[in-house]
Design a protein around this motif. Structure first.
Motif, PDB file in Angstrom:
ATOM      1  N   SER A 101       0.896  -1.115  -0.077  1.00  0.00           N
ATOM      2  CA  SER A 101       0.139  -0.097   0.049  1.00  0.00           C
ATOM      3  C   SER A 101       0.801   1.382   0.075  1.00  0.00           C
ATOM      4  CB  SER A 101      -1.022  -0.044   1.294  1.00  0.00           C
ATOM      5  OG  SER A 101      -0.220   0.198   2.376  1.00  0.00           O
ATOM      6  N   LYS A 102       0.063   2.323  -0.542  1.00  0.00           N
ATOM      7  CA  LYS A 102       0.924   3.616  -0.571  1.00  0.00           C
ATOM      8  C   LYS A 102       1.253   4.020   1.169  1.00  0.00           C
ATOM      9  CE  LYS A 102       0.441   8.436  -1.491  1.00  0.00           C
ATOM     10  NZ  LYS A 102      -0.623   9.370  -1.916  1.00  0.00           N
ATOM     11  N   ASN A 103       0.441   3.800   2.053  1.00  0.00           N
ATOM     12  CA  ASN A 103       0.747   3.779   3.174  1.00  0.00           C
ATOM     13  C   ASN A 103       1.997   3.162   3.971  1.00  0.00           C
ATOM     14  OD1 ASN A 103      -1.471   5.818   3.602  1.00  0.00           O
ATOM     15  ND2 ASN A 103      -2.870   4.201   4.358  1.00  0.00           N
ATOM     16  N   ASP A 104       2.088   1.833   3.454  1.00  0.00           N
ATOM     17  CA  ASP A 104       3.302   1.207   3.686  1.00  0.00           C
ATOM     18  C   ASP A 104       4.514   1.866   3.277  1.00  0.00           C
ATOM     19  OD1 ASP A 104       2.690  -0.688   5.547  1.00  0.00           O
ATOM     20  OD2 ASP A 104       2.940  -2.294   4.247  1.00  0.00           O
ATOM     21  N   VAL A 105       4.476   2.614   1.986  1.00  0.00           N
ATOM     22  CA  VAL A 105       5.661   3.071   1.339  1.00  0.00           C
ATOM     23  C   VAL A 105       6.037   4.635   2.100  1.00  0.00           C
ATOM     24  CG1 VAL A 105       6.520   4.065  -0.605  1.00  0.00           C
ATOM     25  CG2 VAL A 105       5.498   1.999  -0.858  1.00  0.00           C
ATOM     26  N   ILE A 106       4.980   5.277   2.431  1.00  0.00           N
ATOM     27  CA  ILE A 106       5.098   6.589   3.477  1.00  0.00           C
ATOM     28  C   ILE A 106       5.796   6.105   4.783  1.00  0.00           C
ATOM     29  CG2 ILE A 106       3.734   8.209   4.583  1.00  0.00           C
ATOM     30  CD1 ILE A 106       1.726   8.147   2.479  1.00  0.00           C
ATOM     31  N   LYS A 107       5.465   5.098   5.277  1.00  0.00           N
ATOM     32  CA  LYS A 107       6.102   4.639   6.544  1.00  0.00           C
ATOM     33  C   LYS A 107       7.518   4.503   6.296  1.00  0.00           C
ATOM     34  CE  LYS A 107       2.033   2.354   8.592  1.00  0.00           C
ATOM     35  NZ  LYS A 107       1.335   1.046   8.910  1.00  0.00           N
ATOM     36  N   PHE A 108       7.661   3.877   5.328  1.00  0.00           N
ATOM     37  CA  PHE A 108       9.209   3.356   4.976  1.00  0.00           C
ATOM     38  C   PHE A 108      10.060   4.691   4.943  1.00  0.00           C
ATOM     39  CE2 PHE A 108      12.512   2.924   1.970  1.00  0.00           C
ATOM     40  CZ  PHE A 108      13.344   1.910   2.335  1.00  0.00           C
ATOM     41  N   VAL A 109       9.274   5.707   4.163  1.00  0.00           N
ATOM     42  CA  VAL A 109      10.110   7.249   4.071  1.00  0.00           C
ATOM     43  C   VAL A 109      10.387   7.780   5.322  1.00  0.00           C
ATOM     44  CG1 VAL A 109       9.611   9.461   3.067  1.00  0.00           C
ATOM     45  CG2 VAL A 109       9.054   7.469   1.556  1.00  0.00           C
ATOM     46  N   GLU A 110       9.220   7.618   6.298  1.00  0.00           N
ATOM     47  CA  GLU A 110       9.360   8.307   7.305  1.00  0.00           C
ATOM     48  C   GLU A 110      10.303   7.727   8.354  1.00  0.00           C
ATOM     49  OE1 GLU A 110       5.301   9.016   8.777  1.00  0.00           O
ATOM     50  OE2 GLU A 110       4.973  10.644   7.282  1.00  0.00           O
ATOM     51  N   TRP A 111      10.409   6.228   8.346  1.00  0.00           N
ATOM     52  CA  TRP A 111      11.356   5.566   9.063  1.00  0.00           C
ATOM     53  C   TRP A 111      12.794   6.041   8.844  1.00  0.00           C
ATOM     54  CZ3 TRP A 111       9.021   0.081   7.552  1.00  0.00           C
ATOM     55  CH2 TRP A 111       7.829   0.102   8.270  1.00  0.00           C
ATOM     56  N   PHE A 112      12.971   6.163   7.405  1.00  0.00           N
ATOM     57  CA  PHE A 112      14.692   6.432   6.958  1.00  0.00           C
ATOM     58  C   PHE A 112      14.864   7.767   6.683  1.00  0.00           C
ATOM     59  CE2 PHE A 112      13.951   1.737   6.529  1.00  0.00           C
ATOM     60  CZ  PHE A 112      14.808   1.276   7.478  1.00  0.00           C
ATOM     61  N   PHE A 113      13.813   8.712   6.173  1.00  0.00           N
ATOM     62  CA  PHE A 113      14.177   9.901   5.616  1.00  0.00           C
ATOM     63  C   PHE A 113      13.559  11.162   6.570  1.00  0.00           C
ATOM     64  CE2 PHE A 113      14.420   7.146   2.028  1.00  0.00           C
ATOM     65  CZ  PHE A 113      15.568   7.631   1.385  1.00  0.00           C
ATOM     66  N   LYS A 114      12.935  10.709   7.523  1.00  0.00           N
ATOM     67  CA  LYS A 114      12.208  12.081   8.254  1.00  0.00           C
ATOM     68  C   LYS A 114      13.136  12.881   8.911  1.00  0.00           C
ATOM     69  CE  LYS A 114       8.358  13.307  10.898  1.00  0.00           C
ATOM     70  NZ  LYS A 114       6.958  12.796  11.174  1.00  0.00           N
ATOM     71  N   ASN A 115      13.035  14.290   8.584  1.00  0.00           N
ATOM     72  CA  ASN A 115      13.981  15.021   9.284  1.00  0.00           C
ATOM     73  C   ASN A 115      13.429  16.426   9.726  1.00  0.00           C
ATOM     74  OD1 ASN A 115      14.390  16.986   6.958  1.00  0.00           O
ATOM     75  ND2 ASN A 115      15.591  14.905   6.361  1.00  0.00           N
ATOM     76  N   ASP A 116      13.684  17.358  10.121  1.00  0.00           N
ATOM     77  CA  ASP A 116      13.143  18.622  10.522  1.00  0.00           C
ATOM     78  C   ASP A 116      13.329  19.625   9.062  1.00  0.00           C
ATOM     79  OD1 ASP A 116      12.409  17.814  12.924  1.00  0.00           O
ATOM     80  OD2 ASP A 116      14.314  18.700  13.999  1.00  0.00           O
ATOM     81  N   TYR A 117      14.180  19.100   8.128  1.00  0.00           N
ATOM     82  CA  TYR A 117      14.542  20.215   7.146  1.00  0.00           C
ATOM     83  C   TYR A 117      13.666  19.866   5.864  1.00  0.00           C
ATOM     84  CZ  TYR A 117      18.171  20.566  10.281  1.00  0.00           C
ATOM     85  OH  TYR A 117      18.859  20.774  11.335  1.00  0.00           O
ATOM     86  N   SER A 118      12.875  18.792   5.962  1.00  0.00           N
ATOM     87  CA  SER A 118      11.762  18.326   4.920  1.00  0.00           C
ATOM     88  C   SER A 118      10.446  18.172   5.309  1.00  0.00           C
ATOM     89  CB  SER A 118      12.379  16.813   4.521  1.00  0.00           C
ATOM     90  OG  SER A 118      13.664  17.131   4.038  1.00  0.00           O
ATOM     91  N   LYS A 119       9.584  18.060   4.190  1.00  0.00           N
ATOM     92  CA  LYS A 119       8.162  18.136   4.356  1.00  0.00           C
ATOM     93  C   LYS A 119       7.429  17.493   3.173  1.00  0.00           C
ATOM     94  CE  LYS A 119       6.766  22.283   1.971  1.00  0.00           C
ATOM     95  NZ  LYS A 119       6.157  23.437   1.967  1.00  0.00           N
TER      96      LYS A 119
END
Length: 156
Positions: A101-119
């Motif tokens: 699902s797209k939601n799983d891919v969003i979780k993947f992005v947030e696990w490994f890429f999430k930071n305070d400088y991106s949105k």
């Protein structure tokens, strides 16, 4: 005869529902994320640890040193990962998630890429630095028939 028809319908329905089921990405441990977040091959590490590697193919080597700079991996659930670090500009990657699902891919992005400088954008199809053109990772999610692709490039 009616019994056979009912049995065939039940089997057909169970086959169709199993084909349309989506896979779930395993949730990595916090320590795994911390350990791999600065690695160049964190995606390979994650998929290998949590899904199991199936195959690896060399796509390209640097001409001067013959070191590998582009690879393709396939994992047991059918996920394909292509990485390319042949350019001096940074790293490019594409991950194909079949039956996720797209939601799983969003979780993947947030696990490994999430930071305070991106949105995220409103539809959560792109994740990039707040200031367009800044250094960092630029990610794009596309929904295609039966699969989700995640393409990204990271650089200075």
């Amino acid at each position: 005869m009616k019994k056979n028809t009912t049995l065939i319908l039940i089997l057909l329905f169970s086959c169709l529902t199993s084909l349309s089921q989506t896979n779930k990405l395993p949730i990595p441990t916090k320590s795994f994320i911390e350990k791999t977040q600065n690695l160049e091959n964190f995606e390979e590490e994650y998929f290998t640890k949590y899904l199991g590697k199936k195959s690896e193919k060399i796509l390209k080597r640097f001409s001067d040193s013959k070191d590998v700079c582009a690879k393709e991996f396939e994992f047991k659930t059918g996920i394909k990962l292509k990485t390319n670090s042949c350019s001096e500009a940074g790293i490019e990657a594409e991950i194909i998630f079949p039956n996720y699902s797209k939601n799983d891919v969003i979780k993947f992005v947030e696990w490994f890429f999430k930071n305070d400088y991106s949105k995220w954008n409103k539809s959560k199809t792109t994740y990039q630095p707040i200031e367009d053109g800044d250094a960092g990772c630029y990610l794009e999610i596309k929904e295609l028939k039966g699969k989700i692709t995640l393409k990204y490039s990271c650089g200075c």
